[in-house]
Design a protein around this motif. Structure first.
Motif, short mmCIF file in Angstrom:
data_model
loop_
_atom_site.label_atom_id
_atom_site.label_comp_id
_atom_site.label_asym_id
_atom_site.label_seq_id
_atom_site.Cartn_x
_atom_site.Cartn_y
_atom_site.Cartn_z
N VAL A 11 -9.63 -3.87 1.46
CA VAL A 11 -8.18 -3.79 1.26
C VAL A 11 -7.72 -2.42 1.75
O VAL A 11 -8.13 -1.39 1.21
CB VAL A 11 -7.80 -4.00 -0.23
CG1 VAL A 11 -6.29 -3.89 -0.42
CG2 VAL A 11 -8.32 -5.34 -0.74
N ILE A 13 -4.52 0.07 2.57
CA ILE A 13 -3.16 0.28 2.09
C ILE A 13 -2.32 1.10 3.08
O ILE A 13 -2.70 2.20 3.46
CB ILE A 13 -3.18 1.03 0.73
CG1 ILE A 13 -4.05 0.31 -0.29
CG2 ILE A 13 -1.76 1.26 0.21
CD1 ILE A 13 -3.59 -1.06 -0.69
N VAL A 53 -2.46 -4.21 3.90
CA VAL A 53 -1.29 -4.14 3.04
C VAL A 53 -0.26 -3.21 3.66
O VAL A 53 -0.60 -2.11 4.10
CB VAL A 53 -1.66 -3.63 1.63
CG1 VAL A 53 -0.43 -3.56 0.74
CG2 VAL A 53 -2.73 -4.50 1.01
N THR A 97 -2.38 -10.13 6.27
CA THR A 97 -1.39 -9.07 6.05
C THR A 97 -0.55 -9.42 4.84
O THR A 97 -0.02 -10.52 4.72
CB THR A 97 -0.49 -8.89 7.29
OG1 THR A 97 -1.32 -8.53 8.40
CG2 THR A 97 0.53 -7.80 7.06
N LEU A 98 -0.44 -8.45 3.94
CA LEU A 98 0.27 -8.61 2.69
C LEU A 98 1.39 -7.58 2.63
O LEU A 98 1.17 -6.42 2.97
CB LEU A 98 -0.70 -8.39 1.52
CG LEU A 98 -0.09 -8.44 0.14
CD1 LEU A 98 -0.49 -9.75 -0.53
CD2 LEU A 98 -0.58 -7.28 -0.69
N THR A 99 2.57 -8.00 2.21
CA THR A 99 3.70 -7.08 2.09
C THR A 99 3.97 -6.80 0.62
O THR A 99 4.08 -7.73 -0.18
CB THR A 99 4.97 -7.69 2.74
OG1 THR A 99 4.70 -7.94 4.12
CG2 THR A 99 6.15 -6.74 2.62
N LYS A 100 4.05 -5.51 0.30
CA LYS A 100 4.38 -5.08 -1.06
C LYS A 100 5.71 -4.35 -1.05
O LYS A 100 6.18 -3.92 0.00
CB LYS A 100 3.27 -4.19 -1.64
CG LYS A 100 3.06 -2.88 -0.91
CD LYS A 100 1.86 -2.13 -1.48
CE LYS A 100 1.60 -0.85 -0.73
NZ LYS A 100 2.35 0.30 -1.19
N ALA A 105 -0.57 -2.66 -4.68
CA ALA A 105 -0.65 -3.89 -3.88
C ALA A 105 -0.78 -5.16 -4.73
O ALA A 105 -0.70 -6.25 -4.18
CB ALA A 105 -1.82 -3.81 -2.91
N THR A 109 2.79 -9.40 -5.86
CA THR A 109 2.24 -9.99 -4.63
C THR A 109 1.22 -11.07 -5.02
O THR A 109 0.91 -11.25 -6.20
CB THR A 109 1.53 -8.94 -3.75
OG1 THR A 109 0.28 -8.57 -4.36
CG2 THR A 109 2.40 -7.72 -3.52
N LEU A 111 -1.97 -10.88 -4.07
CA LEU A 111 -3.29 -10.32 -3.78
C LEU A 111 -4.35 -10.81 -4.77
O LEU A 111 -5.43 -11.26 -4.35
CB LEU A 111 -3.24 -8.79 -3.77
CG LEU A 111 -4.56 -8.08 -3.46
CD1 LEU A 111 -5.15 -8.54 -2.14
CD2 LEU A 111 -4.36 -6.56 -3.47
N THR A 137 -3.04 1.02 -6.52
CA THR A 137 -3.76 -0.23 -6.28
C THR A 137 -5.12 -0.19 -6.97
O THR A 137 -5.55 -1.19 -7.58
CB THR A 137 -3.92 -0.49 -4.77
OG1 THR A 137 -2.60 -0.56 -4.19
CG2 THR A 137 -4.68 -1.77 -4.50
#
Length: 187
Positions: A11, A13, A53, A97-100, A105, A109, A111, A137
């Motif tokens: 992960v 960030i 992230v 891809t993750l958006t916070k 994170a 979300t 996750l 996170t």
């Protein structure tokens, strides 16, 4: 020591244009990106789950706005592409891809859901800023019961003191601090 890649996620960030364009210490943005790319490559080659992230906002209203002693910069102009993952990482296939919308994170979300559905119980964590997004996170992951490795040389902060404080005083209490080379050797 061994890391079971099938039970571990990498992960990373806020390795994005608008964050890495700022000062990073004790490692430069180029050093962080290079080591992050090596970790991503090692994980993806072994079939591991990689989460990139990023922090972003539609209009600023979807982010947190509590009263603080040091208020967030109000109505800042964000340049086009500031929230995009740096090209060196974004171009690697097989990443998620993750958006916070805040520092950590996990909160708000998917996750935790993404990790648990894959049977993941361990996280390798890196990114910027060591004392903000990565630290928050890490604390969230600790509260959720994840084992953690901190890729110390794949992190940076606004200054060396902040990085060193979190690396020395917080991370060893909630996980294992290692170099990216050590983590790759454990895979």
């Amino acid at each position: 020591m061994q890391i079971k890649v099938e039970k571990t996620a990498l992960v990373l960030i806020d390795l994005q244009n608008g964050i890495l364009s700022r000062n990073c210490a004790p490692y430069t943005a180029e050093e962080i990106i290079g080591r992050a790319k090596a970790l991503v490559k090692a994980f993806t080659e072994k079939g591991g789950f990689v989460v990139l992230v990023r922090v972003s906002t539609l209009d600023g209203k979807d982010m947190l706005h509590p009263s603080t002693d040091v208020p967030a910069t109000q109505s800042i102009e964000l340049p086009e592409g500031w929230d995009q993952i740096v090209p060196e990482l974004a171009e690697i296939p097989g990443t998620y891809t993750l958006t916070k919308r805040q520092w950590g994170a996990f909160h708000g979300t998917d996750l935790d859901v993404q990790l648990r559905r894959r049977g993941i119980d361990t996280i390798v964590l890196g990114g910027v800023s060591t004392g903000i997004g990565v630290d928050m996170t890490a604390r969230e992951a600790f509260q959720l019961g994840y084992n953690q490795f901190f890729a110390e040389d794949v992190m940076g902060a606004a200054d060396k003191e902040m990085h060193d404080y979190v690396r020395t005083n917080i991370f060893p209490r909630i996980g294992r601090v290692r170099s990216s080379d050590d983590i790759i050797s454990y895979l």
